[in-house]
Design a protein around this motif. Structure first.
Motif, PDB file in Angstrom:
ATOM      1  N   ARG A   7       0.829  -1.204   0.000  1.00 24.69           N
ATOM      2  CA  ARG A   7       0.000   0.000   0.000  1.00 24.69           C
ATOM      3  C   ARG A   7       0.868   1.261   0.000  1.00 24.69           C
ATOM      4  NH1 ARG A   7      -2.742  -3.899   2.656  1.00 24.69           N
ATOM      5  NH2 ARG A   7      -5.019  -4.029   2.391  1.00 24.69           N
ATOM      6  N   THR A  12      -3.745   8.236   4.857  1.00 23.43           N
ATOM      7  CA  THR A  12      -3.910   6.874   5.346  1.00 23.43           C
ATOM      8  C   THR A  12      -3.839   5.884   4.203  1.00 23.43           C
ATOM      9  OG1 THR A  12      -5.490   5.307   6.325  1.00 23.43           O
ATOM     10  CG2 THR A  12      -6.413   7.244   5.256  1.00 23.43           C
ATOM     11  N   ARG A  65      -5.603   3.461   3.960  1.00 28.49           N
ATOM     12  CA  ARG A  65      -6.985   3.054   3.670  1.00 28.49           C
ATOM     13  C   ARG A  65      -7.463   3.652   2.342  1.00 28.49           C
ATOM     14  NH1 ARG A  65     -10.178  -1.152   4.388  1.00 28.49           N
ATOM     15  NH2 ARG A  65     -12.367  -0.564   4.103  1.00 28.49           N
ATOM     16  N   ASP A 117      -7.131   1.118  -0.353  1.00 27.58           N
ATOM     17  CA  ASP A 117      -8.190   0.117  -0.303  1.00 27.58           C
ATOM     18  C   ASP A 117      -9.474   0.629  -0.959  1.00 27.58           C
ATOM     19  OD1 ASP A 117      -6.372  -1.364   1.161  1.00 27.58           O
ATOM     20  OD2 ASP A 117      -7.184  -0.723   3.085  1.00 27.58           O
ATOM     21  N   ASN A 118      -9.798   1.891  -0.702  1.00 29.94           N
ATOM     22  CA  ASN A 118     -11.015   2.462  -1.295  1.00 29.94           C
ATOM     23  C   ASN A 118     -10.926   2.519  -2.820  1.00 29.94           C
ATOM     24  OD1 ASN A 118     -12.093   2.833   1.224  1.00 29.94           O
ATOM     25  ND2 ASN A 118     -11.619   4.993   1.361  1.00 29.94           N
TER      26      ASN A 118
END
Length: 246
Positions: free
Chosen positions: A186, A201, A203, A206-207
């Protein structure tokens, strides 16, 4: 030598004073706007070296201001300051053109470092030699299953039908497809597809992968091309040969 300047867009008087002290202590000139309308006037009057933008200022939504600043002078870096830590908000802001995002409360040193880093990136981009335009006939095209992606023209089709994708989704997909079969963390994706490592982040990755699966995979819940390598990152495979990790 002209001093670097920063436009602070913030309606809290206490925060205005704190931000002014931070940047003036680093030999920068500071102009403060307490609302969105004044901020646009100041920006048009004198282009700053950077903008520090609070999303909750009155007069005009922060997201609209971000878009307006970038439409006027795209190379001016914008660092957003907000109490909202929602990942979706951060992703949207970066797609609108913001260069970084700092969540309140923050340390003065952290904010100053992020603003300076954004300014250096902007300077490096301006000083980079112009690239030779690609040959119109030399398109970068990737095919997998019933998906055809033309990265040069930024066009995607699935089963012959056009698919709408954002510029950032193109960047993420391009980074993955450049190394088929390679497991990419990532952090590497953030650095490669967003251009720097200090992103809010992981994250966010992932989105974006989730949205790409929804648009390109036959069964987004059971992907065969955009695969999660648990605990590590992601990898792209163009022609799956057996059961794959999700």
């Amino acid at each position: 030598m002209e001093m670097d300047s920063v436009l602070v867009v913030e309606d809290s008087l206490a925060m205005q004073k704190a931000l002014r002290r931070i940047f003036e202590a680093d030999a920068m000139t500071v102009r403060v706007a307490g609302d969105g309308i004044t901020a646009l006037e100041y920006f048009r009057e004198r282009t700053p070296s950077a903008v520090v933008l609070d999303l909750k200022v009155p007069g005009r939504p922060g997201k609209d201001l971000c878009r307006a600043f970038k439409s006027l002078v795209p190379q001016v870096p914008i660092v957003v300051v907000s109490a909202n830590s929602a990942v979706e908000d951060k992703v949207l802001l970066l797609e609108l053109g913001a260069d970084d995002y700092v969540t309140k409360p923050f340390s003065p040193k952290e904010l100053l470092a992020r603003v300076r880093r954004a300014m250096r990136r902007s300077d490096e981009q301006e000083q980079a030699p112009p690239q030779t335009p690609p040959d119109p006939g030399d398109h970068v095209i990737v095919r997998f299953s019933d998906v055809r992606v033309n990265f040069t023209a930024m066009e995607v089709s699935k089963s012959g039908r056009p698919v709408t994708m954002t510029a950032q989704e193109f960047k993420v997909l391009r980074y993955l497809t450049q190394s088929p079969g390679k497991v990419i963390s990532r952090e590497e994706l953030l650095n490669g597809a967003w251009g720097y490592q200090c992103y809010p982040t992981t994250r966010t990755v992932d989105n974006h992968i989730l949205r790409l699966r929804q648009k390109l995979e036959q069964d987004p819940a059971n992907p065969v091309h955009l695969l999660t390598m648990i605990g590590v990152g992601y990898k792209f495979v163009s022609a799956p040969t057996g059961p794959q990790e999700r």
